[in-house]
Design an enzyme around this catalytic site. Sequence first.
Site, mmCIF file in Angstrom:
data_model
loop_
_atom_site.group_PDB
_atom_site.id
_atom_site.type_symbol
_atom_site.label_atom_id
_atom_site.label_comp_id
_atom_site.label_asym_id
_atom_site.label_seq_id
_atom_site.Cartn_x
_atom_site.Cartn_y
_atom_site.Cartn_z
ATOM 1 N N GLY A 161 0.820 -1.202 0.000
ATOM 2 C CA GLY A 161 0.000 0.000 0.000
ATOM 3 C C GLY A 161 0.855 1.253 0.000
ATOM 4 O O GLY A 161 1.939 1.275 0.576
ATOM 5 N N GLU A 185 5.152 -5.895 5.730
ATOM 6 C CA GLU A 185 5.414 -7.297 6.038
ATOM 7 C C GLU A 185 5.525 -8.172 4.787
ATOM 8 O O GLU A 185 6.456 -8.975 4.659
ATOM 9 C CB GLU A 185 4.291 -7.815 6.941
ATOM 10 N N ILE A 194 1.400 2.178 7.377
ATOM 11 C CA ILE A 194 0.666 3.108 8.228
ATOM 12 C C ILE A 194 0.151 2.400 9.474
ATOM 13 O O ILE A 194 -0.185 3.047 10.464
ATOM 14 C CB ILE A 194 -0.505 3.796 7.485
ATOM 15 N N ASP A 195 0.083 1.058 9.451
ATOM 16 C CA ASP A 195 -0.456 0.304 10.584
ATOM 17 C C ASP A 195 0.502 0.220 11.767
ATOM 18 O O ASP A 195 0.101 -0.175 12.857
ATOM 19 C CB ASP A 195 -0.827 -1.119 10.152
ATOM 20 N N MET A 205 -8.250 2.215 9.334
ATOM 21 C CA MET A 205 -7.510 1.039 8.892
ATOM 22 C C MET A 205 -6.853 0.335 10.080
ATOM 23 O O MET A 205 -6.616 0.932 11.127
ATOM 24 C CB MET A 205 -6.475 1.410 7.839
ATOM 25 N N GLU A 260 -10.718 -1.650 11.127
ATOM 26 C CA GLU A 260 -11.399 -2.487 10.135
ATOM 27 C C GLU A 260 -11.335 -3.972 10.461
ATOM 28 O O GLU A 260 -12.182 -4.752 10.039
ATOM 29 C CB GLU A 260 -10.808 -2.243 8.748
ATOM 30 N N ARG A 279 -24.610 6.889 12.467
ATOM 31 C CA ARG A 279 -24.069 7.054 11.125
ATOM 32 C C ARG A 279 -22.612 6.589 11.110
ATOM 33 O O ARG A 279 -21.933 6.589 12.135
ATOM 34 C CB ARG A 279 -24.134 8.528 10.692
ATOM 35 N N GLN A 338 -6.554 7.988 4.764
ATOM 36 C CA GLN A 338 -5.465 7.868 5.747
ATOM 37 C C GLN A 338 -4.100 7.677 5.094
ATOM 38 O O GLN A 338 -3.069 7.962 5.696
ATOM 39 C CB GLN A 338 -5.740 6.686 6.682
ATOM 40 N N ARG A 339 -4.076 7.170 3.883
ATOM 41 C CA ARG A 339 -2.815 6.910 3.184
ATOM 42 C C ARG A 339 -2.329 8.112 2.377
ATOM 43 O O ARG A 339 -1.161 8.168 1.994
ATOM 44 C CB ARG A 339 -2.980 5.749 2.200
#
Length: 342
Positions: free
Chosen positions: A10, A103, A127-128, A170, A222, A266, A274-275
């Site tokens: 990503g 990874e 980003i994780d 994410m 997510e 909602r 986010q990316r």
Amino acid sequence: MRVGVLTGGGDCPGLNAVIRGIVRKGVQEYGYDFTGFRDGWRGPLQGDTVPLDIPAVRGILPRGGTILGSSRTNPLKAEGGVDRVRANLAENDVEALIVIGGEDTLGVAAELHEQHGIPCVGVPKTIDNDLSATDYTFGFDTAVNIATEAIDRLHTTAESHMRVLVVEVMGRHAGWIALHSGLAGGANVILIPEQRFDLDQVCAWVESRFKIRYAPIVVVAEGAMPQDGDLVLKDGTLDSFGHVRLSGIGEWLATQIEKRTGKEARTTVLGHVQRGGTPSAFDRWLATRFGLHAIEAVREGDFGKMVALQGTRVVRVPIKDAIATIKTVPASLYEEVQVFFG
């Protein structure tokens, strides 16, 4: 010496800063030449290249995304993939490869080095923030800032209408973005993949906010799952690394909360927002340092290693060790922030 560079997986804020750091130091101090491979591992697999020199990296420090492009191509799954990669590296006179990725991307680099003798140096990107052996990965800080700003904005509309707002961020296996942005943004509930959640408890937290005339914000990663349920999937297809596409837990959760509490709910799915965009100052700083240290590792012939941040120092660790386990949110840290739930 000619060095190859690729960015896989990503996209992520800070990728261009890494490329810039590698090229600037490699050219100015070591006199190296550089070849960029397009679209992750697809580049060396198909011989798709672009020249990298100082003019090519000028002005890219604040730019999001990657000038080299990215993909989730897995050359180990392609017919004759290893031989094709080796042949294309030789054809382009590439003697070493700097692999920037998470990874899966680094897993390919580790196998190519360990099993096939291809000299690789890794740079951790996700980003994780779920790569072990490094305290932080670049891109994480930007993603947290983006999510926090969104939560800040959602508070006002939630309170104006006195409705529940569920924010899906994410985080497939690790809830670092949800935890950091949820805490920074004043969320009333934070749900992460590491801890299955009790839907009744979530609804109780939600209702407790309405009792004091405040509208609750629920932040959910997510990959979060209820105690008696499974992952919510966008569809059942798999990418070349065997991953399913996640998304939908936020909408499912909002529906359940509305059904059980009678309060309007909602969902906002931040997704790829986010990316994207300009990397934060911290991510530019960290990514640049990673790039400088990666080319130093090439210079010293220290292949099979990944650069990592430990404290304030950039060190080198074996790639295979860095990807052996996923860095997840410890239960003690999650318990620590629960004082703000409800």
